[in-house]
Design an enzyme around this catalytic site. Structure first.
Site, PDB file in Angstrom:
ATOM      1  N   PRO A   1       0.836  -1.199   0.000  1.00 42.52           N
ATOM      2  CA  PRO A   1       0.000   0.000   0.000  1.00 42.52           C
ATOM      3  C   PRO A   1       0.875   1.255   0.000  1.00 42.52           C
ATOM      4  CG  PRO A   1      -0.226  -1.200   2.071  1.00 42.52           C
ATOM      5  CD  PRO A   1       0.693  -1.985   1.203  1.00 42.52           C
ATOM      6  N   HIS A   2       0.435   2.254  -0.731  1.00 41.61           N
ATOM      7  CA  HIS A   2       1.208   3.488  -0.842  1.00 41.61           C
ATOM      8  C   HIS A   2       0.266   4.649  -1.115  1.00 41.61           C
ATOM      9  CE1 HIS A   2       0.810   1.597  -4.779  1.00 41.61           C
ATOM     10  NE2 HIS A   2       0.718   2.826  -5.262  1.00 41.61           N
TER      11      HIS A   2
END
Length: 177
Positions: free
Chosen positions: A73-74
């Protein structure tokens, strides 16, 4: 790009118990906000809900699962007049029990490497995610990360993986000269 470049040992959690992707992203957002707020003496720091919100909003665009039980996730961290994020901040979570991350391979995720990038500097770091994804697809590394007994061991494994890649790049460069 090293896996440990934006990660510090304090941002690694071992044996994390979360019930869902949303709870994992909440924890990642909270850890990132706490880390940033500890870096400054400012009273008006980064809100954990804002970090989570950005990670969650990005996740709604499509799953950040890399397959093989790993997620990356980013999101962007908005600029804040009180805290200037100079480089990305990462957290690593080894989950006690895998969770559904809507992965293309339909495997549940038990390793999460979350990273937040400073808004406005995404062009500088645009190559990070593919490089992280490549490193986090090494099945041997993933097996060792899953078997790690504590956060310190996870840190050592990530450092070792960084050195291995560095050494192979150096060998490759010297062969081409």
């Amino acid at each position: 790009m090293k896996l440990t470049q934006f990660l510090v040992p304090e941002n690694i959690r071992h044996g994390v118990v979360v019930s869902s992707k949303k709870r994992a992203l909440e924890l990642a957002g909270k850890m990132i906000a706490e880390f940033l707020n500890n870096q400054t003496a400012c009273e008006q720091g980064i809100c954990p809900v804002e970090c989570f919100g950005n990670l969650f909003k990005r996740e709604k665009l499509g799953s950040t699962s890399l397959n093989h039980g790993v997620a990356l996730p980013h999101a962007k961290l908005p600029l804040n007049e009180h805290i200037q994020l100079e480089q990305p901040v990462a957290v690593f979570l080894q989950l006690e029990t895998p969770i559904d991350f809507e992965s293309a391979d339909h495997k549940e995720v038990d390793l999460i490497y979350a990273v937040m990038f400073p808004e406005g500097s995404c062009a500088i770091y645009k190559d990070c995610l593919p490089q992280f994804a490549q490193k986090l697809s090494d099945k041997s590394l993933l097996k060792r990360l899953r078997n790690a007994e504590n956060a310190e061991e996870i840190w050592q494994l990530l450092e070792y993986a960084d050195r291995q890649v560095e050494e192979s790049e150096n060998d490759s460069n010297s062969e081409h000269k």
